[in-house]
Design a protein around this motif. Structure first.
Motif, mmCIF file in Angstrom:
data_model
loop_
_atom_site.group_PDB
_atom_site.id
_atom_site.type_symbol
_atom_site.label_atom_id
_atom_site.label_comp_id
_atom_site.label_asym_id
_atom_site.label_seq_id
_atom_site.Cartn_x
_atom_site.Cartn_y
_atom_site.Cartn_z
ATOM 1 N N ASP A 57 0.836 -1.196 0.000
ATOM 2 C CA ASP A 57 0.000 0.000 0.000
ATOM 3 C C ASP A 57 0.876 1.253 0.000
ATOM 4 O O ASP A 57 1.934 1.279 0.629
ATOM 5 C CB ASP A 57 -0.909 -0.007 1.234
ATOM 6 C CG ASP A 57 -1.912 1.128 1.187
ATOM 7 O OD1 ASP A 57 -1.614 2.197 1.754
ATOM 8 O OD2 ASP A 57 -2.986 0.949 0.589
ATOM 9 N N SER A 58 0.419 2.312 -0.697
ATOM 10 C CA SER A 58 1.227 3.524 -0.826
ATOM 11 C C SER A 58 1.534 4.161 0.527
ATOM 12 O O SER A 58 2.584 4.794 0.701
ATOM 13 C CB SER A 58 0.513 4.534 -1.724
ATOM 14 O OG SER A 58 -0.764 4.853 -1.206
ATOM 15 N N ALA A 59 0.647 4.005 1.521
ATOM 16 C CA ALA A 59 0.876 4.577 2.842
ATOM 17 C C ALA A 59 2.045 3.911 3.550
ATOM 18 O O ALA A 59 2.621 4.468 4.495
ATOM 19 C CB ALA A 59 -0.386 4.469 3.695
ATOM 20 N N GLU A 60 2.400 2.724 3.123
ATOM 21 C CA GLU A 60 3.483 1.980 3.760
ATOM 22 C C GLU A 60 4.816 2.171 3.044
ATOM 23 O O GLU A 60 5.814 1.533 3.399
ATOM 24 C CB GLU A 60 3.134 0.486 3.781
ATOM 25 C CG GLU A 60 1.926 0.148 4.626
ATOM 26 C CD GLU A 60 2.148 0.518 6.085
ATOM 27 O OE1 GLU A 60 3.262 0.267 6.595
ATOM 28 O OE2 GLU A 60 1.233 1.093 6.703
ATOM 29 N N ILE A 61 4.828 3.035 2.041
ATOM 30 C CA ILE A 61 6.048 3.206 1.251
ATOM 31 C C ILE A 61 6.783 4.463 1.700
ATOM 32 O O ILE A 61 6.204 5.540 1.803
ATOM 33 C CB ILE A 61 5.711 3.296 -0.252
ATOM 34 C CG1 ILE A 61 5.073 1.986 -0.733
ATOM 35 C CG2 ILE A 61 6.965 3.591 -1.072
ATOM 36 C CD1 ILE A 61 4.635 2.009 -2.182
#
Length: 368
Positions: A57-61
């Motif tokens: 997920d983009s929030a975890e990048i």
């Protein structure tokens, strides 16, 4: 109305005003997607963990860079978004003009992206207009920096089309040195005659800058290709090879032929005996007549249509025609024959006046 890409405060001296930046340009053209051949299946990109193969997920990048770029070791420093925000100069919302530099000193090589600057409120209109008018009169640009999209940019603020614009620039260490980038370019001796002919050719081909007169031919071909394929048709274009290279021996004659190229076609147009598209009469400013485009009238720079200049004989036909009917190229040619000083820097009206004055002076001397 477009959405602003940046908001902040523009200041010069003790004057400050809230402003917004809007993108001054947008790229047009056909947008292509990727498909697997012989199917209608779209190709998609996903962010996956290279070790597990699972999508992330983009929030975890987060982002990272090598601790020592020169080493081959895979040791990375991870940087969080909030850490980037904390070190951003000026908190990303200040445009302070620190100097005003001559506009001509900032060459095209340095320019990157362009934005329109707009005042945030009616109360900001007066200092906005004041700065715009003052920069127009002084011929200078305001030098500043700003942080946008997680990068600090060097930028200049200046007037264009009656409004303020901001153009981001490349940093000095980002512009390559031509001596380090290009292969060695041999030194050559430039003869005064060749230089004079080249300046005449530039003067003869000089035009006002009219960007709307130019079109994206490649995009038009793409559109035509898509329309044809949609209708089950096929489009083919003949291959266009590069023109042959001009060697040193042919340089002077190539310049002379380029100057003569338009003259012969213009003479043929007036007589109705040749020229592309039949007989055409050019407009007073050297543009195309009703029967063809400016490219038609200009010819091909002398390739394939120019004749070697004869020795002596009668004056060329353009000399006998009224000056108001001649193109700028023809006027420039006459000015060269009459040895008019400063002809390479004249516009069409100045050329016509100078040629008329030179003709009158020559006639008066002959009569005396």
């Amino acid at each position: 109305m477009a959405s602003p890409v940046w908001k902040g405060t523009l200041s010069f001296g003790l004057v400050s005003l809230p402003v917004r930046l809007f993108s001054a340009r947008e790229r047009h053209g056909t947008r292509f997607h990727q498909f697997q051949r012989d199917t209608s299946d779209r190709i998609r990109y996903r962010r996956v963990n290279e070790r597990t193969g699972k999508e992330v997920d983009s929030a975890e990048i987060v982002r990272g860079t090598k601790a020592d770029a020169s080493s081959g070791a895979d040791e990375y420093v991870i940087v969080e978004p909030r850490e980037m925000e904390e070190i951003a100069p000026g908190r990303s919302s200040s445009l302070e003009i620190t100097a005003f530099v001559p506009a001509d000193d900032v060459e095209a090589l340095w320019y990157d992206s362009a934005y329109y600057v707009a005042p945030e409120s009616k109360g900001s209109a007066k200092p906005y207009r004041l700065l715009c008018r003052a920069l127009e009169h002084s011929g200078r640009l305001g030098l500043t920096t700003l942080v946008m999209r997680e990068r600090q940019h060097l930028a200049v603020v200046g007037p264009q089309q009656g409004v303020l614009t901001l153009s981001t620039l490349w940093w000095a260490d980002e512009v390559r040195d031509p001596e380090e980038t290009l292969p060695a370019i041999p030194e050559t001796d430039l003869g005064e005659r060749d230089l004079d002919l080249a300046e005449q050719l530039i003067g003869a081909m000089a035009e006002e800058w009219r960007p709307e007169a130019y079109t994206d031919d490649y995009q038009e071909r793409i559109d035509e290709l898509i329309r044809a394929k949609s209708a089950g048709e096929r489009v083919r274009y003949a291959e266009e090879g590069p023109p042959p290279e001009t060697n040193v021996v042919e340089l002077t004659e190539a310049l002379r032929a380029s100057l003569r190229g338009g003259e012969e076609e213009s003479a043929a147009s007036r007589s109705g005996k040749g020229g592309r598209g039949g007989a055409r009469r050019g407009s007073a400013d050297g543009g195309a007549g009703k029967g063809g485009t400016a490219k038609d009238r200009a010819g091909t720079g002398g390739r394939g249509g120019a004749r070697p200049r004869g020795g002596g004989g009668a004056a060329p036909e353009p000399r006998e025609a009224p000056l108001s009917e001649l193109s700028k190229r023809e006027l420039s040619r006459l000015a060269s024959e009459l040895d008019v000083p400063g002809r390479s820097k004249m516009d069409r009206a100045e050329l016509e006046e100078a040629v008329e004055r030179a003709r009158s002076g020559g006639s008066a001397r002959s009569a005396s």
